[in-house]
Design a protein around this motif. Structure first.
Motif, PDB file in Angstrom:
ATOM      1  N   SER A  34      38.251  34.212  38.286  1.00 58.49           N
ATOM      2  CA  SER A  34      37.954  34.074  36.852  1.00 58.49           C
ATOM      3  C   SER A  34      39.203  33.653  36.093  1.00 58.49           C
ATOM      4  O   SER A  34      39.157  32.801  35.196  1.00 58.49           O
ATOM      5  CB  SER A  34      37.471  35.410  36.268  1.00 58.49           C
ATOM      6  OG  SER A  34      36.362  35.861  36.974  1.00 58.49           O
ATOM      7  N   HIS A  35      40.312  34.278  36.485  1.00 58.97           N
ATOM      8  CA  HIS A  35      41.562  33.951  35.830  1.00 58.97           C
ATOM      9  C   HIS A  35      41.936  32.493  36.075  1.00 58.97           C
ATOM     10  O   HIS A  35      42.405  31.790  35.171  1.00 58.97           O
ATOM     11  CB  HIS A  35      42.663  34.872  36.360  1.00 58.97           C
ATOM     12  CG  HIS A  35      43.933  34.795  35.581  1.00 58.97           C
ATOM     13  ND1 HIS A  35      44.930  33.909  35.888  1.00 58.97           N
ATOM     14  CD2 HIS A  35      44.360  35.488  34.501  1.00 58.97           C
ATOM     15  CE1 HIS A  35      45.920  34.060  35.031  1.00 58.97           C
ATOM     16  NE2 HIS A  35      45.607  35.014  34.180  1.00 58.97           N
ATOM     17  N   ARG A  61      40.385  33.731  46.973  1.00 60.03           N
ATOM     18  CA  ARG A  61      41.242  33.575  45.806  1.00 60.03           C
ATOM     19  C   ARG A  61      41.457  32.095  45.455  1.00 60.03           C
ATOM     20  O   ARG A  61      42.444  31.735  44.831  1.00 60.03           O
ATOM     21  CB  ARG A  61      42.580  34.260  46.015  1.00 60.03           C
ATOM     22  CG  ARG A  61      42.447  35.757  46.333  1.00 60.03           C
ATOM     23  CD  ARG A  61      43.750  36.502  46.130  1.00 60.03           C
ATOM     24  NE  ARG A  61      44.867  35.846  46.796  1.00 60.03           N
ATOM     25  CZ  ARG A  61      46.109  36.331  46.805  1.00 60.03           C
ATOM     26  NH1 ARG A  61      46.374  37.470  46.194  1.00 60.03           N
ATOM     27  NH2 ARG A  61      47.067  35.681  47.431  1.00 60.03           N
ATOM     28  N   LEU A  93      38.007  41.888  51.670  1.00 59.16           N
ATOM     29  CA  LEU A  93      39.392  41.590  52.058  1.00 59.16           C
ATOM     30  C   LEU A  93      40.348  41.952  50.937  1.00 59.16           C
ATOM     31  O   LEU A  93      39.983  41.911  49.763  1.00 59.16           O
ATOM     32  CB  LEU A  93      39.531  40.098  52.381  1.00 59.16           C
ATOM     33  CG  LEU A  93      38.660  39.567  53.508  1.00 59.16           C
ATOM     34  CD1 LEU A  93      38.992  38.099  53.770  1.00 59.16           C
ATOM     35  CD2 LEU A  93      38.844  40.381  54.781  1.00 59.16           C
ATOM     36  N   ASP A  94      41.584  42.308  51.312  1.00 61.62           N
ATOM     37  CA  ASP A  94      42.571  42.616  50.287  1.00 61.62           C
ATOM     38  C   ASP A  94      43.508  41.423  50.063  1.00 61.62           C
ATOM     39  O   ASP A  94      43.472  40.427  50.779  1.00 61.62           O
ATOM     40  CB  ASP A  94      43.338  43.905  50.619  1.00 61.62           C
ATOM     41  CG  ASP A  94      44.096  43.801  51.915  1.00 61.62           C
ATOM     42  OD1 ASP A  94      44.481  42.671  52.303  1.00 61.62           O
ATOM     43  OD2 ASP A  94      44.307  44.841  52.556  1.00 61.62           O
ATOM     44  N   SER A  95      44.343  41.569  49.045  1.00 64.80           N
ATOM     45  CA  SER A  95      45.241  40.499  48.635  1.00 64.80           C
ATOM     46  C   SER A  95      46.142  40.016  49.765  1.00 64.80           C
ATOM     47  O   SER A  95      46.391  38.836  49.914  1.00 64.80           O
ATOM     48  CB  SER A  95      46.137  41.007  47.498  1.00 64.80           C
ATOM     49  OG  SER A  95      45.807  40.393  46.309  1.00 64.80           O
ATOM     50  N   TYR A  96      46.633  40.979  50.565  1.00 64.99           N
ATOM     51  CA  TYR A  96      47.527  40.631  51.647  1.00 64.99           C
ATOM     52  C   TYR A  96      46.850  39.669  52.626  1.00 64.99           C
ATOM     53  O   TYR A  96      47.419  38.659  53.044  1.00 64.99           O
ATOM     54  CB  TYR A  96      47.973  41.902  52.382  1.00 64.99           C
ATOM     55  CG  TYR A  96      48.737  41.617  53.640  1.00 64.99           C
ATOM     56  CD1 TYR A  96      50.059  41.192  53.569  1.00 64.99           C
ATOM     57  CD2 TYR A  96      48.131  41.735  54.883  1.00 64.99           C
ATOM     58  CE1 TYR A  96      50.763  40.903  54.716  1.00 64.99           C
ATOM     59  CE2 TYR A  96      48.834  41.449  56.034  1.00 64.99           C
ATOM     60  CZ  TYR A  96      50.142  41.036  55.960  1.00 64.99           C
ATOM     61  OH  TYR A  96      50.833  40.745  57.099  1.00 64.99           O
ATOM     62  N   TYR A 146      44.188  37.733  52.100  1.00 65.86           N
ATOM     63  CA  TYR A 146      44.011  36.422  51.466  1.00 65.86           C
ATOM     64  C   TYR A 146      45.316  35.633  51.498  1.00 65.86           C
ATOM     65  O   TYR A 146      45.340  34.449  51.798  1.00 65.86           O
ATOM     66  CB  TYR A 146      43.579  36.601  50.008  1.00 65.86           C
ATOM     67  CG  TYR A 146      42.114  36.968  49.822  1.00 65.86           C
ATOM     68  CD1 TYR A 146      41.099  36.192  50.380  1.00 65.86           C
ATOM     69  CD2 TYR A 146      41.756  38.080  49.072  1.00 65.86           C
ATOM     70  CE1 TYR A 146      39.761  36.528  50.198  1.00 65.86           C
ATOM     71  CE2 TYR A 146      40.420  38.418  48.876  1.00 65.86           C
ATOM     72  CZ  TYR A 146      39.425  37.644  49.440  1.00 65.86           C
ATOM     73  OH  TYR A 146      38.116  37.965  49.253  1.00 65.86           O
ATOM     74  N   SER A 179      29.208  36.194  41.372  1.00 63.00           N
ATOM     75  CA  SER A 179      29.647  37.359  42.113  1.00 63.00           C
ATOM     76  C   SER A 179      28.463  37.884  42.907  1.00 63.00           C
ATOM     77  O   SER A 179      27.755  38.789  42.475  1.00 63.00           O
ATOM     78  CB  SER A 179      30.164  38.396  41.112  1.00 63.00           C
ATOM     79  OG  SER A 179      30.712  39.498  41.780  1.00 63.00           O
ATOM     80  N   PRO A 186      34.265  41.656  44.479  1.00 61.16           N
ATOM     81  CA  PRO A 186      34.514  41.690  43.031  1.00 61.16           C
ATOM     82  C   PRO A 186      35.992  41.616  42.678  1.00 61.16           C
ATOM     83  O   PRO A 186      36.351  41.199  41.578  1.00 61.16           O
ATOM     84  CB  PRO A 186      33.914  43.023  42.593  1.00 61.16           C
ATOM     85  CG  PRO A 186      33.790  43.843  43.829  1.00 61.16           C
ATOM     86  CD  PRO A 186      33.635  42.882  44.968  1.00 61.16           C
ATOM     87  N   ASN A 187      36.867  42.007  43.602  1.00 57.99           N
ATOM     88  CA  ASN A 187      38.301  41.931  43.335  1.00 57.99           C
ATOM     89  C   ASN A 187      38.790  40.491  43.355  1.00 57.99           C
ATOM     90  O   ASN A 187      39.648  40.099  42.565  1.00 57.99           O
ATOM     91  CB  ASN A 187      39.070  42.755  44.361  1.00 57.99           C
ATOM     92  CG  ASN A 187      38.663  44.210  44.313  1.00 57.99           C
ATOM     93  OD1 ASN A 187      38.709  44.842  43.271  1.00 57.99           O
ATOM     94  ND2 ASN A 187      38.203  44.735  45.441  1.00 57.99           N
ATOM     95  N   ALA A 188      38.235  39.699  44.283  1.00 56.59           N
ATOM     96  CA  ALA A 188      38.608  38.283  44.322  1.00 56.59           C
ATOM     97  C   ALA A 188      38.069  37.577  43.076  1.00 56.59           C
ATOM     98  O   ALA A 188      38.704  36.647  42.560  1.00 56.59           O
ATOM     99  CB  ALA A 188      38.076  37.635  45.592  1.00 56.59           C
ATOM    100  N   ILE A 189      36.921  38.032  42.583  1.00 59.80           N
ATOM    101  CA  ILE A 189      36.330  37.417  41.385  1.00 59.80           C
ATOM    102  C   ILE A 189      37.309  37.467  40.207  1.00 59.80           C
ATOM    103  O   ILE A 189      37.402  36.535  39.415  1.00 59.80           O
ATOM    104  CB  ILE A 189      35.012  38.151  41.014  1.00 59.80           C
ATOM    105  CG1 ILE A 189      33.925  37.856  42.055  1.00 59.80           C
ATOM    106  CG2 ILE A 189      34.543  37.773  39.602  1.00 59.80           C
ATOM    107  CD1 ILE A 189      33.336  36.478  41.990  1.00 59.80           C
ATOM    108  N   ARG A 190      38.061  38.560  40.110  1.00 59.06           N
ATOM    109  CA  ARG A 190      39.024  38.653  39.004  1.00 59.06           C
ATOM    110  C   ARG A 190      40.024  37.526  39.048  1.00 59.06           C
ATOM    111  O   ARG A 190      40.340  36.904  38.039  1.00 59.06           O
ATOM    112  CB  ARG A 190      39.802  39.979  39.094  1.00 59.06           C
ATOM    113  CG  ARG A 190      38.939  41.160  38.824  1.00 59.06           C
ATOM    114  CD  ARG A 190      39.802  42.390  38.621  1.00 59.06           C
ATOM    115  NE  ARG A 190      38.939  43.512  38.279  1.00 59.06           N
ATOM    116  CZ  ARG A 190      39.373  44.711  37.939  1.00 59.06           C
ATOM    117  NH1 ARG A 190      40.659  44.944  37.902  1.00 59.06           N
ATOM    118  NH2 ARG A 190      38.535  45.668  37.633  1.00 59.06           N
ATOM    119  N   THR A 191      40.553  37.280  40.252  1.00 59.97           N
ATOM    120  CA  THR A 191      41.535  36.204  40.388  1.00 59.97           C
ATOM    121  C   THR A 191      40.880  34.850  40.139  1.00 59.97           C
ATOM    122  O   THR A 191      41.443  33.996  39.443  1.00 59.97           O
ATOM    123  CB  THR A 191      42.181  36.276  41.782  1.00 59.97           C
ATOM    124  OG1 THR A 191      42.792  37.552  41.922  1.00 59.97           O
ATOM    125  CG2 THR A 191      43.230  35.194  41.965  1.00 59.97           C
TER     126      THR A 191
END
Lengths: 604, 604
Positions: free
Chosen positions: A373-374, A339, A290-293, A295, A389, A366-371
């Motif tokens: 982790s932050h 997220r 899924l992309d940011s939009y 989520y 992950s 893996p893209n959601a993992i970045r958010t």
């Protein structure tokens, strides 16, 4: 055109003046006979008709609805028929000349529509508005009479204007350029079910005669409560307003103001209303990231995460007594962390109940993992939390979970493969562990929706569109009968071997003559005890908007009131995918949709 | 996005703050490296990168251009190549996660582009902006040097960045999602022809380094005249602005304001600019009746009818002396009266010259006749005028004409069949009568236009799009060579038998390496003596907008500077229709387009 309020007048001697007058009284469109100045039949005749230069092209297109001559091209008299055709074709040629993308309106008078349908199909520019009385006045009276014979009722039914429209709609092959304009009359107040059925049609507008208005105590023109309700339903389905009044009516601005107010009261201000009646291919979060939009849309749901928090809170209290709270650790695994909204709900639940919680967040994107982790670094530094992950089906946990929390549900419950995912995650759970949610159930019902059918048909050239299930914010629909339970999935599922295939047939009854365009799909899910989420229209969780219903199309057929509609659904599985098949039967079996999952399917 | 001015910075430690700072200084978009905070390569690593929740989805999509890592996926070193691919794919995954319809920008460094092209083709969401230097700085210096050897020049040409882009464009199959961002540098001022050639490319934006600005006498940051001209050309072709500046530059708002002003000065405010680069099927007024909208557009031309009036005025004076003026009648026949603009011009000419005129208006569109009839009754009651609702080819006049007036011309002169119509109307004219216009001539030239090619390609699934001629307001084009005369038609044509077929081959020379995408078509017409109308780009009548040029597509091929391009055109006629065929030859013959008129043709 966006929402408009139109002034209809049966005659005028100056179209520009009428427009000016209408504008000054809060109308943005006018409807007048195209022969406002009595154009002679022979177009070669040099008669003082009105010229094409009377308005500019933008105004012809945006400010005028042309009422075509009220002639009957399907008259039983051949002479009358031919004369009517000539007049109608002349009207259309003139309308097409003046409007390159405009609208003509034609009144339906009876069940014979063949010639009209041919003429409609031959006109290529703009839209057709078909003017139809909302009901047969005789029918209305029967609904309050006990003494009518069956023969009388049957005859009246044959004269149901909806039937005229229905014949025309089939004859013009469900063209999206042909829309309904429903005409109200003070002689007849239609039944609820009659109004509801029209909501499944491509409604352009509703014609309200000024005679429907009554004066209230302050001497102001208003509509009676019952008319407010009827018109409110039509407005909620995005009907525009056409007010028909005499040229010398002094109160036309009161009517317009009143109806603008009513429209605004009935305007569904759903934040996602640009999605109304659109068809979307359901998400496949298991195989697509899924992309940011996406989520962001989910995260903005105002009630979903609160109910999850309530569920986790209740479960924590049940599993750990107040006495044990300071030391007993509850291991929660969040399957699909996205997220972070569910993680936040779980931390809130732990804080509110003062229970010790260790949270494992499993997320395969893996893209959601970045958010995530932050968030761990900046917001959750003091929490007992770990991020993995991983695909939950491949995850080997350092310890087993007391509670699995997940939101793997699609609009049809299991259609984002929550059964397969949660079965795969069973190994993560303690023997006495529990799953939030613990059950999901799908529901279906037969639906009439001309607009959805048109949208499906537009896709046919590129995909097998009648073998797809769609996610859609259903707006212009008529529920032919109430939804009923289809499939159920419970979690954790400790049955061996697990079988997630399903097959069920359900019978429905048509509440009225109508057209079946497809099957609506919904779900509800039990989170913990009686805390649940539902998009079943009979019991929709207030405010919940994360899920639109599903729509499984069928090829349209007319149904008679009282007719039984059997709907059979299969959930099928092979090594690579899961899919649904569906088939409707009435007296005979209809087409079997999506056999073998060649259309819509979910990749494992 | 509409026109934007973007601030490019090579680093930032806070994207939201940069956006805020840019907005405050009159920029609406920012461009920053996607790894603004140095994301580590392994996405599974829990490193403090920036989270997806930093901006909302709308802002990610509308306020950010992501600059992808400046790595070389086509490096000769396999190790470097593989590492670069990993980094680039990771960047793209993150960009796609943040933007569901956004833009990534990648710098081109040299002629090797194969791996990059594969990666571009695999990314499905949003657009690619390919950053290319406007020219090879070495090349620039040669233009001012007399001492360079041919070998030196050839080597420099191989390093022309346009060639890199051209290879990439072919490798990504002319995808409309791949656009050019042209980078200027203060080291090199490109030649006129270099700038012109870029205008034929799908330009997204131009990057202007702050170092291009100089201070004027008022200590204000401005561009030198030569840069104003270069950037002005790019702005006129709808390029957006990207200003690259250091984070501590104090004058960024001056740059933005200056370039917004320059953009507005170069903004072509053509009333029909929503038609730029669109392809339209030419009108066929002979077989289709025009609608009011089309008439209205024509009638609003500010110069056409004035020139017609001048022509009629001059002809009246030449045919009738001042002495004869009070009694000698001139019979004028208007062939195709439409909604009256030419009739008005003729009446004006008669009044101004004080000549007696009898006007016959012949019009085959019965809808236009209504407007004309109304005008006769209301405006022209005192004129000697008669209207005939007829095809001019079938019209039997009560008397013969001194002057035939017509506007039957299309964008390619004869493509609305004026030769056939005017030949058919010859019988209406006195032996010494004249026709206004008396001659029309078509012109062609070879054109590069990536955008038009993309638009043609999009039609291929529904029509034989490369066998059509289109009307198009050419915007993003490069004239490979100047237009030359193609066909001529003179009126009245008293030759027997009349032959309106034509065939001609014309040679052009490529002024620069480029791609041929098709043939531009234009016309001019002599109304009377030297009074004429022209859409030939070399001599366009100022203000005239009734006709857009034509575009006859070819399949794209790269041409070398100095190469000869032969273009052969046929005008063919059979019993039912007229059509063009066209074929380009360089060293070999290219495809023969529209053989037999199976694509675009004009029905007789």
């Amino acid at each position: 055109m966006n929402f408009y309020v139109c002034l209809l007048q049966e005659c005028t001697n100056s179209i520009p003046k009428l427009i000016q007058y209408a504008n000054a009284n809060n109308y943005n469109v006018v409807a007048v006979p195209i022969n406002a100045n009595m154009v002679p039949l022979d177009p070669y005749e040099r008669d003082p008709t009105y010229p094409g230069t009377l308005l500019n092209a933008v105004d012809w297109n945006s400010k005028m609805i042309f009422m075509l001559s009220d002639v009957d091209v399907d008259s039983p008299s051949p002479k009358l028929r031919e004369h009517s055709k000539k007049i109608l074709l002349r009207d259309i040629a003139w309308a097409e000349h003046l409007q390159n993308a405009g609208c003509v309106m034609k009144r339906l008078h009876g069940p014979n529509i063949d010639n009209l349908a041919e003429i409609i199909k031959a006109k290529t520019k703009g839209n057709w508005f078909i003017q139809v009385p909302i009901s047969n006045p005789t029918m209305g009276s029967f609904e309050h009479r006990k003494d009518a014979t069956e023969a009388e009722i049957a005859e009246a039914e044959a004269n149901d204007p909806w039937t005229w429209w229905n014949s025309l709609r089939f004859a013009v092959k469900h063209s999206s350029k042909v829309k309904v304009v429903i005409e109200l009359t003070d002689l007849d107040r239609p039944s609820k079910e009659t109004v509801r059925r029209w909501l499944g049609e491509p409604i352009e507008a509703v014609i309200i005669p000024s005679s429907l208005f009554v004066r209230n105590k302050s001497n102001y023109h208003v509509l009676q409560k019952s008319w407010q309700t009827i018109i409110g339903h039509l407005l909620a389905a995005r009907a525009n307003i056409i007010i028909s009044a005499n040229p010398n009516d002094m109160f036309i601005s009161q009517y317009a103001d009143y109806l603008r107010k009513l429209a605004s009261d009935n305007n569904d201000t759903h934040v996602l209303n640009s999605y109304e009646n659109l068809l979307e291919i359901p998400l496949q979060p298991l195989c697509d990231n899924l992309d940011s939009y996406t989520y962001e849309v989910f995260e903005s749901d105002p009630v979903k995460y609160k109910l999850y928090q309530d569920a986790v809170q209740a479960a924590l209290i049940d599993r750990v007594s107040d006495k044990d709270a300071p030391k007993k650790l509850t291991v929660v695994m969040l399957l699909g962390g996205g997220r972070g909204p569910l993680a936040r709900a779980i931390f809130n639940a732990a804080a509110l109940t003062k229970r010790k919680v260790r949270l494992y967040i499993i997320e395969k994107n893996p893209n959601a993992i970045r958010t995530l982790s932050h968030m761990v670094q900046t917001l959750w530094g003091d929490k007992d939390v770990r991020i993995f992950s991983k695909d939950m089906r491949d995850f080997s946990p350092p310890e087993l979970a007391d509670i699995l929390v997940s939101e793997l549900l699609g609009s049809f419950g299991d259609n984002e493969l929550s059964p397969e995912c949660l079965d795969g995650a069973l190994k993560l759970l303690k023997a006495d562990g529990l799953s939030i949610p613990y059950k999901s159930t799908s529901y279906i019902n037969p639906i009439m929706s001309a607009v959805l059918h048109q949208n499906v048909s537009q896709l046919v050239s590129t995909v097998p569109a009648f073998d797809y299930g769609y996610v859609s914010l259903l707006k212009n629909i008529y529920h032919i009968d109430k939804p009923q339970t289809l499939f159920e999935f419970a979690h954790p599922n400790r049955v061996v071997p697990i079988d997630n295939t399903r097959c069920k047939e359900i019978s429905f009854t048509a509440q009225k003559d109508c057209v079946l365009h497809g099957i609506g799909g919904y779900f509800d899910t039990m989170l913990y005890k009686d805390i649940h989420l539902s998009i079943n229209p009979l019991a929709h969780t207030p405010g919940l908007f994360s899920w639109f219903p599903m729509f499984f199309p069928t090829h349209p057929r007319t149904l008679k009131e009282g007719e039984t509609i059997s709907v059979k659904f299969w959930r099928c599985i092979d090594a690579d995918k899961v899919w649904y098949e569906w088939q409707v039967s009435t007296r005979e079996a209809w087409e079997h949709h999506n056999a073998g999952g060649t259309g819509y399917h979910m990749r494992l």
